[in-house]
Design a protein around this motif. Structure first.
Motif: not given
Length: 380
Positions: A359-380
């Protein structure tokens, strides 16, 4: 998330309340990966786009010179692409960037699609002999496009097409009020700025509409042959305590076939049971109410009240079941299994999910990322 009223409950004394301002918050738990170039601006209130191609994750931004700026997220190198066409963004386009001309001239629809391989916008022109004069809304699943149109008599026309079509198929277009189509009476009409469409992977669609008086509305599922099914009624959120200058019922269909209508309800689209009534045939789906979260109360409004309760828009989903929302106050996620809401940043950005589910978003003219490992299902 900082409290909206960080000082707690303030006594009402001498008919005076001090100004209370919400606090800014950078994205909690997200990785700041790079600063945006000086000439990179966000199109339409902090929007940016997925421009991935051939397994390469790329993000596309709008520049001050009206060119496309493309970022390779593996090398963080920037490229310059073609000039943005002057038009309106199509919605939910299956990770494609599509722009359309809202006024239909020369009896043709004109659209542009960003070609990520060559970094240019391709133009498409589709003939029509249906009497359409302007486009209110267009959405797509990446292949099938659905649109809400107006004809010369300002009647609402709904229909579907594909970019490779040479001419619109009249059989895929139908008036939404002709006495035989929904919802109740041809004497009613819908507010043009409060129509939203969402295209399902099957090629069918969902539509939400509000009456011209801005009060309640309706949500239907649509098929390309013109058949439809009522799903639910929309609430009336005209109170001064709601931010409702132009809100519409934005929708999302997740990978579990759950259909989300803003922060109001969600429907299990796999459920379809026949009524036990002996008097008429009827079918029902499982519909779940959602409790409005106070995290969407904000002072970011130009309305009559200091604080309002914003109606958020669902933007994407992740494999752990969370639904990610955008609002006036910032970005939040909802976990339906627990009922939990979390406002994790005051960023005004949209959220983009790339081909690897980062996942990606912009805050204060900078690019931020949340890796897919942080949003995996519990059984993945």
């Amino acid at each position: 998330m900082p409290l909206l009223l960080p000082s707690g409950i303030i006594p009402y004394e001498d008919n005076f309340l001090p100004d209370i301002v919400d606090e800014e918050l950078s994205p909690l738990g997200w990785h700041r990966v790079t600063q945006l170039p000086d000439d990179a601006i966000v199109h339409e209130r902090s929007r940016f786009f997925n421009a991935s191609v051939q397994g390469q994750n790329r993000l596309l931004f709008y520049s001050a010179t009206h060119n496309a700026l493309i970022l390779d997220t593996s090398t963080f190198k920037w490229e310059t692409g073609g000039v943005f066409p002057n038009g309106t963004l199509a919605q939910n386009t299956g990770n494609q960037l599509v722009i359309y001309e809202p006024i239909i001239a020369d009896e043709s629809l004109k659209l542009w699609r960003f070609n990520g391989e060559h970094n240019v916008f391709e133009e498409f022109s589709i003939k029509q002999d249906i009497g359409l004069e302007r486009i209110e809304y267009i959405a797509s699943n990446g292949q099938v496009f659905w649109g809400a149109f107006r004809d010369g008599e300002d009647k609402l026309i709904i229909g579907s097409f594909e970019l490779d079509d040479k001419e619109l198929n009249v059989g895929n277009f139908f008036p939404f009020f002709d006495g035989t189509t929904p919802p109740t009476s041809p004497d009613h009409n819908f507010h043009s700025t409060r129509i939203a469409l969402l295209v399902a992977p099957s090629g069918g669609a969902f539509i939400s509409l509000h009456y011209d008086n801005g009060s309640s509305g309706l949500v239907y599922s649509l098929e390309r042959d013109g058949s439809y099914q009522w799903l639910l009624n929309l609430p009336d959120r005209r109170s001064n305590y709601y931010y409702n200058s132009s809100w519409k019922a934005d929708m999302l269909l997740d990978d579990k076939n759950r259909f989300w209508v803003m922060d109001y309800k969600w429907i299990n689209m796999d459920s379809y049971e026949k009524s036990d009534s002996e008097y008429y045939d009827a079918y029902y789906r499982e519909i779940y109410d959602m409790y409005q979260s106070p995290v969407f109360i904000t002072d970011k409004t130009t309305g009559h009240n200091k604080f309002v309760w914003d109606t958020p828009s669902p933007m994407t989903y992740t494999s752990d079941g969370r639904i990610w929302y955008k609002s006036l106050r910032g970005l939040a996620w909802h976990q339906p299994e627990t009922g939990e809401w979390c406002m994790f940043t005051t960023a005004e950005s949209n959220i983009v999910k790339d081909g690897d589910s980062n996942l990606w978003l912009v805050y204060d003219n900078a690019l931020y990322m949340l890796p897919a490992s942080e949003t995996q299902a519990k059984d993945d």
